[in-house]
Scaffold this motif. Structure first.
Motif, PDB file in Angstrom:
ATOM      1  N   GLU A  13       6.638  90.163  58.591  1.00 47.56           N
ATOM      2  CA  GLU A  13       7.148  91.192  57.686  1.00 47.56           C
ATOM      3  C   GLU A  13       7.225  90.653  56.260  1.00 47.56           C
ATOM      4  OE1 GLU A  13       7.559  94.180  58.674  1.00 47.56           O
ATOM      5  OE2 GLU A  13       7.806  94.069  60.842  1.00 47.56           O
ATOM      6  N   THR A  14       7.755  89.466  56.112  1.00 44.37           N
ATOM      7  CA  THR A  14       7.849  88.798  54.808  1.00 44.37           C
ATOM      8  C   THR A  14       7.553  87.330  55.107  1.00 44.37           C
ATOM      9  OG1 THR A  14      10.155  88.092  55.009  1.00 44.37           O
ATOM     10  CG2 THR A  14       9.791  90.330  54.195  1.00 44.37           C
ATOM     11  N   PRO A  15       7.485  86.485  54.063  1.00 43.09           N
ATOM     12  CA  PRO A  15       7.196  85.067  54.366  1.00 43.09           C
ATOM     13  C   PRO A  15       8.215  84.452  55.325  1.00 43.09           C
ATOM     14  CG  PRO A  15       6.975  85.480  52.018  1.00 43.09           C
ATOM     15  CD  PRO A  15       7.509  86.749  52.614  1.00 43.09           C
ATOM     16  N   ASP A  16       9.419  84.970  55.385  1.00 41.37           N
ATOM     17  CA  ASP A  16      10.395  84.334  56.271  1.00 41.37           C
ATOM     18  C   ASP A  16      11.043  85.296  57.263  1.00 41.37           C
ATOM     19  OD1 ASP A  16      11.940  85.700  54.538  1.00 41.37           O
ATOM     20  OD2 ASP A  16      13.122  83.998  53.827  1.00 41.37           O
ATOM     21  N   ALA A  17      10.374  86.375  57.575  1.00 41.21           N
ATOM     22  CA  ALA A  17      10.889  87.269  58.621  1.00 41.21           C
ATOM     23  C   ALA A  17       9.707  87.819  59.409  1.00 41.21           C
ATOM     24  CB  ALA A  17      11.692  88.409  58.006  1.00 41.21           C
ATOM     25  N   ALA A  18       9.906  87.985  60.699  1.00 44.71           N
ATOM     26  CA  ALA A  18       8.823  88.502  61.538  1.00 44.71           C
ATOM     27  C   ALA A  18       9.411  89.417  62.594  1.00 44.71           C
ATOM     28  CB  ALA A  18       8.076  87.348  62.202  1.00 44.71           C
ATOM     29  N   THR A  19       8.645  90.442  62.954  1.00 43.12           N
ATOM     30  CA  THR A  19       9.073  91.308  64.043  1.00 43.12           C
ATOM     31  C   THR A  19       8.424  90.813  65.334  1.00 43.12           C
ATOM     32  OG1 THR A  19       9.413  93.223  62.644  1.00 43.12           O
ATOM     33  CG2 THR A  19       8.984  93.655  64.964  1.00 43.12           C
ATOM     34  N   ILE A  20       9.250  90.590  66.329  1.00 44.59           N
ATOM     35  CA  ILE A  20       8.768  90.132  67.625  1.00 44.59           C
ATOM     36  C   ILE A  20       8.802  91.344  68.555  1.00 44.59           C
ATOM     37  CG2 ILE A  20       9.074  88.366  69.413  1.00 44.59           C
ATOM     38  CD1 ILE A  20       9.193  87.040  66.726  1.00 44.59           C
ATOM     39  N   LEU A  21       7.648  91.769  69.009  1.00 45.12           N
ATOM     40  CA  LEU A  21       7.593  92.916  69.917  1.00 45.12           C
ATOM     41  C   LEU A  21       7.478  92.402  71.343  1.00 45.12           C
ATOM     42  CD1 LEU A  21       5.381  95.090  67.660  1.00 45.12           C
ATOM     43  CD2 LEU A  21       7.632  95.772  68.515  1.00 45.12           C
ATOM     44  N   ILE A  22       8.373  92.874  72.188  1.00 44.21           N
ATOM     45  CA  ILE A  22       8.518  92.308  73.538  1.00 44.21           C
ATOM     46  C   ILE A  22       8.305  93.395  74.582  1.00 44.21           C
ATOM     47  CG2 ILE A  22      10.163  91.201  75.113  1.00 44.21           C
ATOM     48  CD1 ILE A  22      11.621  90.292  72.414  1.00 44.21           C
ATOM     49  N   ARG A  23       7.565  93.042  75.628  1.00 44.75           N
ATOM     50  CA  ARG A  23       7.438  93.965  76.751  1.00 44.75           C
ATOM     51  C   ARG A  23       8.399  93.511  77.854  1.00 44.75           C
ATOM     52  NH1 ARG A  23       4.319  97.688  77.937  1.00 44.75           N
ATOM     53  NH2 ARG A  23       2.678  97.140  76.451  1.00 44.75           N
ATOM     54  N   PRO A  24       9.416  94.326  78.150  1.00 44.34           N
ATOM     55  CA  PRO A  24      10.363  93.920  79.197  1.00 44.34           C
ATOM     56  C   PRO A  24       9.684  93.893  80.566  1.00 44.34           C
ATOM     57  CG  PRO A  24      11.224  95.730  77.852  1.00 44.34           C
ATOM     58  CD  PRO A  24       9.770  95.609  77.541  1.00 44.34           C
ATOM     59  N   GLY A  25      10.142  92.987  81.431  1.00 46.65           N
ATOM     60  CA  GLY A  25       9.545  92.837  82.756  1.00 46.65           C
ATOM     61  C   GLY A  25       9.720  94.070  83.616  1.00 46.65           C
ATOM     62  N   TYR A  26      10.818  94.752  83.463  1.00 52.39           N
ATOM     63  CA  TYR A  26      11.061  95.992  84.201  1.00 52.39           C
ATOM     64  C   TYR A  26      11.310  97.087  83.188  1.00 52.39           C
ATOM     65  CZ  TYR A  26      11.455  93.121  88.346  1.00 52.39           C
ATOM     66  OH  TYR A  26      11.184  92.253  89.358  1.00 52.39           O
ATOM     67  N   GLU A  27      11.375  98.290  83.684  1.00 53.48           N
ATOM     68  CA  GLU A  27      11.608  99.431  82.806  1.00 53.48           C
ATOM     69  C   GLU A  27      12.828  99.162  81.923  1.00 53.48           C
ATOM     70  OE1 GLU A  27      12.702 104.102  83.192  1.00 53.48           O
ATOM     71  OE2 GLU A  27      12.397 102.928  84.999  1.00 53.48           O
ATOM     72  N   TRP A  28      12.657  99.395  80.634  1.00 49.06           N
ATOM     73  CA  TRP A  28      13.735  99.122  79.688  1.00 49.06           C
ATOM     74  C   TRP A  28      14.886 100.106  79.929  1.00 49.06           C
ATOM     75  CZ3 TRP A  28      15.743  95.498  77.183  1.00 49.06           C
ATOM     76  CH2 TRP A  28      16.555  95.694  76.071  1.00 49.06           C
ATOM     77  N   PRO A  29      16.101  99.591  80.156  1.00 49.38           N
ATOM     78  CA  PRO A  29      17.216 100.498  80.442  1.00 49.38           C
ATOM     79  C   PRO A  29      17.583 101.385  79.256  1.00 49.38           C
ATOM     80  CG  PRO A  29      17.979  98.213  80.266  1.00 49.38           C
ATOM     81  CD  PRO A  29      16.497  98.173  80.222  1.00 49.38           C
ATOM     82  N   GLY A  30      17.032 101.097  78.112  1.00 51.22           N
ATOM     83  CA  GLY A  30      17.281 101.947  76.953  1.00 51.22           C
ATOM     84  C   GLY A  30      18.359 101.390  76.061  1.00 51.22           C
ATOM     85  N   HIS A  31      18.330 101.818  74.814  1.00 47.78           N
ATOM     86  CA  HIS A  31      19.379 101.415  73.869  1.00 47.78           C
ATOM     87  C   HIS A  31      19.537 102.545  72.872  1.00 47.78           C
ATOM     88  CE1 HIS A  31      15.648 100.215  71.744  1.00 47.78           C
ATOM     89  NE2 HIS A  31      16.324 100.460  70.638  1.00 47.78           N
ATOM     90  N   GLN A  32      20.593 102.455  72.090  1.00 47.98           N
ATOM     91  CA  GLN A  32      20.786 103.428  71.030  1.00 47.98           C
ATOM     92  C   GLN A  32      20.370 102.765  69.723  1.00 47.98           C
ATOM     93  OE1 GLN A  32      24.945 104.058  72.590  1.00 47.98           O
ATOM     94  NE2 GLN A  32      24.649 105.949  71.444  1.00 47.98           N
ATOM     95  N   ALA A  33      19.743 103.553  68.845  1.00 50.94           N
ATOM     96  CA  ALA A  33      19.312 103.003  67.570  1.00 50.94           C
ATOM     97  C   ALA A  33      20.514 102.406  66.859  1.00 50.94           C
ATOM     98  CB  ALA A  33      18.671 104.092  66.724  1.00 50.94           C
ATOM     99  N   GLY A  34      20.391 101.157  66.440  1.00 51.70           N
ATOM    100  CA  GLY A  34      21.471 100.489  65.731  1.00 51.70           C
ATOM    101  C   GLY A  34      22.111  99.387  66.558  1.00 51.70           C
ATOM    102  N   GLN A  35      21.847  99.388  67.857  1.00 50.73           N
ATOM    103  CA  GLN A  35      22.477  98.365  68.705  1.00 50.73           C
ATOM    104  C   GLN A  35      21.742  97.030  68.616  1.00 50.73           C
ATOM    105  OE1 GLN A  35      22.711 100.520  72.562  1.00 50.73           O
ATOM    106  NE2 GLN A  35      24.910 100.140  72.355  1.00 50.73           N
ATOM    107  N   TYR A  36      22.395  95.997  69.113  1.00 52.83           N
ATOM    108  CA  TYR A  36      21.741  94.700  69.119  1.00 52.83           C
ATOM    109  C   TYR A  36      21.531  94.197  70.538  1.00 52.83           C
ATOM    110  CZ  TYR A  36      26.610  93.068  69.283  1.00 52.83           C
ATOM    111  OH  TYR A  36      27.921  92.874  69.605  1.00 52.83           O
TER     112      TYR A  36
END
Lengths: 431, 365
Positions: free
Chosen positions: B56-79
């Motif tokens: 994203e920038t010289p010192d930040a990157a987005t790591i896109l991950i495929r979960p091993g099982y179906e993702w239980p879901g999250h709400q936008a804003g959570q960590y």
């Protein structure tokens, strides 16, 4: 900073001479600092390389186990039986020694891995992890070779040191020594119960009950796994394979009119197939169970041999409780050092022994990953040489022979401590 | 015990099948063998495989991950709590999810920014490669968009504080709810704007999205009183703010005196743990299992003091979330470094990562 201390006398040959008698308190402190420094250096270096090692051991153990179980589907066949039993024995040895023993010592806790952790690991043996960690990690490693306190010194059933009082029961020890070797895991499990503590009422009944239940649970698991479930799996698999092969063979029976006549003469196409399959199935069941029992015994005898060579060969010292009163940290290190003995061997031998062939290094630093023992051995020897201390080691059969001789001799009254090799004097002079 | 991933969402049939053959593998689990084939198959902890890494920038990157099982879901804003192995050691950290729940490929993403002296971000930003396995812990956090989303929204973010906001923006955009959103974002330099391009693209595509980018290296820091000119109706908007502590403190003050604090939601993405050595009295800590004694000032967590003194202690998040580091307090009192509260009774379980001793303590670790 290096310290060199001239040994005061040539090889010490009396039993009463303590291996640390020639060292002053200051020297003991210095020695403790040197050993601490070895430990600190290694522990601060641990990283990816060490992790890869233990992971590769765990992977190898699981592959060997799968290989062994798969080969034993054909356990009726002699070569397959031998190969399967060998693979399974190797897996069980690795599992108990290089993996189980060391993980449960906390050697790999630094990885913060929830799975490879002393608090969660359980092993394929009769002892529960909890009881063993108490009797081994705590009692044995703290009170190593202190007569009357280290309950691993003869395991409360053997006279392994002439200072132990003789009793007619010991006349039978050459016999039960052999039984113990074959059934070592059960011996260890019972030993962990600590009968002396139970007899003296030091152990609350509910704890004894819980521990007995633990052993019973582990016994049940092992019996179900090795003597029912896997034999059944291989019997069913072998029967299925047989049935397929037999049916194919029948289909290949003579064709044409003559063939049809021949086939019609048979009372049933399937009866003989079923019968043959059942016979081979039950044979496979028995053979696989036998193979699993053999693997357990091989593992037991091997573990027994390595472990008995750790503290019972002639070179090792034992200590009276009086000698270790107000023991300093340096004194503790020397007791660990002189109470243990290594076994010489190649890399494969060290892995097979769970690096307990580096018993000296293991006792100095019980929670250091076993990979590192071979690396620090020269540093430990260097300390021994400079402080005029023995560094006990010898070839496997020599060490095991000494242990057996002691067991035979001390079955009878009397006996005296064997001469000690004296201070370590570098590679060339050492035997 | 060390922290581990969340329990994955595994079908009942599969769990039953694995249970049925369990006695063949005791004391291990069938999983222990299946993992040799594919580490994602573990039914004991949820793992994921890194699919792509986007700088994203010289010192930040987005790591896109495929979960091993179906993702239980999250709400936008959570960590998300994520576990990685760096130089042989498992480390756990929490990062805001920057993807929204409806990612078309079913991926989840985090966007860590490099912390030079850190252990985990140097790995994630520079060393991680597609194919690497990570452990996925629980999803937490109450900094989320309400359902249905408010009609008028104000986002204020600074630096890597944009990460939970990005997830919200993506979610609003996907649901066609990006109707009236003002976004004030600060960054020190133009090339350090995380998601700069995505924000510009969103600006061009969605009329309802009104970003104001502030380059603080040139124009100075954003001050709350500027709201009246940048977003005159700020008092009527639901505000979501995320960034460094100082900025949050100033905004809270501003809403208290001049607006409606009820409408303000905020994310302190780094809890304040310690640092202030004179805040409490400190003391010595005795670790009963190892026998190690450590001196600990009033601003240092027990965990850190113990590690420095050579004790091997369990740890997880190091920020008071995961409870991996808990130890039984045998004597003395501790002070919570986040709140300043002094507490502690004999036998109480305390988190060593967020507590300093208040006087001498003994802990069963």
């Amino acid at each position: 900073m290096t310290t060199t201390i001239k040994p005061t006398a040539a090889p010490i040959d009396t039993q009463s001479e303590s291996p640390l008698a020639h060292l002053s308190e200051e020297q003991l402190d210095q020695l403790a600092q040197e050993f601490d420094a070895i430990r600190d250096r290694v522990m601060s270096e641990l990283g990816e390389r060490d992790r890869r090692y233990i992971e590769s051991m765990i992977e190898m153990q699981r592959r060997l186990a799968v290989l062994g179980r798969a080969l034993l589907v054909a356990s009726r066949n002699r070569p397959a039986w031998v190969a399967g039993t060998a693979a399974l024995s190797a897996a069980k040895i690795l599992e108990n020694m290089e993996i189980g023993h060391n993980v449960m010592h906390g050697q790999w806790d630094w990885m913060n891995d929830p799975r490879i952790h002393s608090s969660t690991w359980d092993w394929d043996t009769a002892s529960t992890a909890e009881a063993w960690k108490h009797s081994h990690n705590f009692v044995h490693h703290t009170y190593t070779n202190i007569r009357g306190k280290d309950k691993d010194l003869g395991y409360e059933i053997m006279r392994i040191d002439p200072a132990q009082k003789w009793n007619p029961v010991y006349l039978a020890q050459p016999v039960y020594n052999l039984i113990l070797a074959a059934l070592f895991e059960w011996g260890v499990a019972l030993h962990d119960l600590d009968f002396e503590a139970i007899r003296k009422g030091h152990k609350p009944t509910h704890q004894v009950k819980r521990e007995l239940k633990g052993i019973a649970g582990k016994a049940k698991d092992q019996i179900v796994k090795d003597y029912i479930a896997w034999p059944l799996v291989s019997a069913v698999a072998a029967t299925a394979i047989d049935a397929v092969v037999q049916t194919r063979r029948q289909r290949k029976a003579p064709r044409g009119i003559l063939g049809r006549v021949k086939r019609r003469k048979r009372p049933s196409r399937f009866a003989p197939v079923v019968e043959a399959a059942l016979t081979s199935g039950s044979k496979t069941f028995r053979q696989t169970a036998k193979a699993n029992a053999t693997a357990n015994i091989v593992r037991n005898v091997w573990a027994y041999a390595i472990i008995f060579c750790g503290h019972f060969p002639d070179q090792t010292y034992t200590f009276s409780q009086k000698e270790v009163e107000n023991e300093s940290r340096g004194g503790w290190y020397i007791r660990q050092l002189t109470g243990s003995a290594n076994i010489d061997g190649g890399p494969l031998f060290h892995i097979a022994s769970g690096n307990l062939s580096y018993q000296v290094e293991h006792h100095l630093f019980p929670d250091m990953p076993s990979t590192r023992y071979a690396e620090i051995a020269p540093q430990v020897k260097d300390v021994c040489e400079r402080y005029g201390l023995p560094y006990n080691s010898g070839p496997f059969l020599q060490q095991l022979g000494m242990v057996q001789r002691t067991i035979l001799r001390l079955a009878f009254p009397g006996g005296k401590a064997r001469p000690k090799p004296g201070p370590y004097r570098g590679e060339k002079v050492s035997v | 015990m060390a922290e581990q991933g969340a329990k994955p969402n595994v079908s009942k049939a599969r769990r039953r099948a694995l249970d049925a053959v369990r006695s063949l593998f005791t004391p291990l689990l069938p999983d222990d063998y299946l993992e040799l084939i594919n580490p994602l198959w573990s039914t004991q902890e949820l793992r994921g495989r890194i699919e792509r890494i986007v700088r994203e920038t010289p010192d930040a990157a987005t790591i896109l991950i495929r979960p091993g099982y179906e993702w239980p879901g999250h709400q936008a804003g959570q960590y998300l709590r994520i576990g990685v192995i760096v130089n042989g050691v498992h480390h756990w950290r929490a990062y805001s999810l920057t993807t929204d729940p409806g990612h078309p490929e079913g991926l989840i993403g985090i966007t860590p920014k490099l912390v030079e002296a850190g252990k985990v971000t140097p790995y994630l930003v520079h060393q991680a490669r597609p194919g690497d396995i990570v452990r996925l812990g629980g999803v937490e956090g109450t900094f989320v968009l309400p359902d249905p989303p408010p009609e008028k929204i104000l986002f204020i973010s600074a630096g890597s504080g944009i990460t939970p906001i990005m997830s919200m923006l993506r979610s609003l955009d996907r649901d066609g709810a990006l109707e009236d959103v003002v976004h004030i974002h600060s960054s020190r330099t133009p090339d350090r704007v995380i998601f700069g391009e995505q924000l510009r693209e969103l600006d061009a595509r969605r009329e309802g999205y009104k970003p104001h980018l502030r380059i603080t290296g040139e124009a100075g820091r954003f001050a709350p009183h500027e709201l009246d000119s940048l977003c005159p109706d700020w008092r009527e908007r639901r505000a979501f703010v995320s960034g460094p502590g100082e900025m949050l403190d100033a905004l809270v003050q501003h809403w208290r005196t001049d607006g409606d604090p009820e409408l303000l939601e905020m994310e302190r993405f780094q809890p304040v743990i310690g640092g202030d050595a004179v805040a409490g009295e400190g003391g010595s800590v005795r670790f009963l299992s190892s026998g190690v004694e450590a001196e600990c000032d009033g601003g240092t967590p027990i965990l850190v003091a113990g590690e420095e003194a050579g004790a091997e202690l369990p740890f997880g998040c190091r920020m008071g979330i995961c409870h991996t580091c808990i130890g039984r307090l045998c004597s003395g009192e501790v002070r919570d470094l986040r709140t300043g509260e002094v507490y502690g009774q004999e036998g109480e379980m305390v988190r060593t990562c967020v507590n300093a001793p208040e006087g001498d303590v003994a802990i069963a670790l």
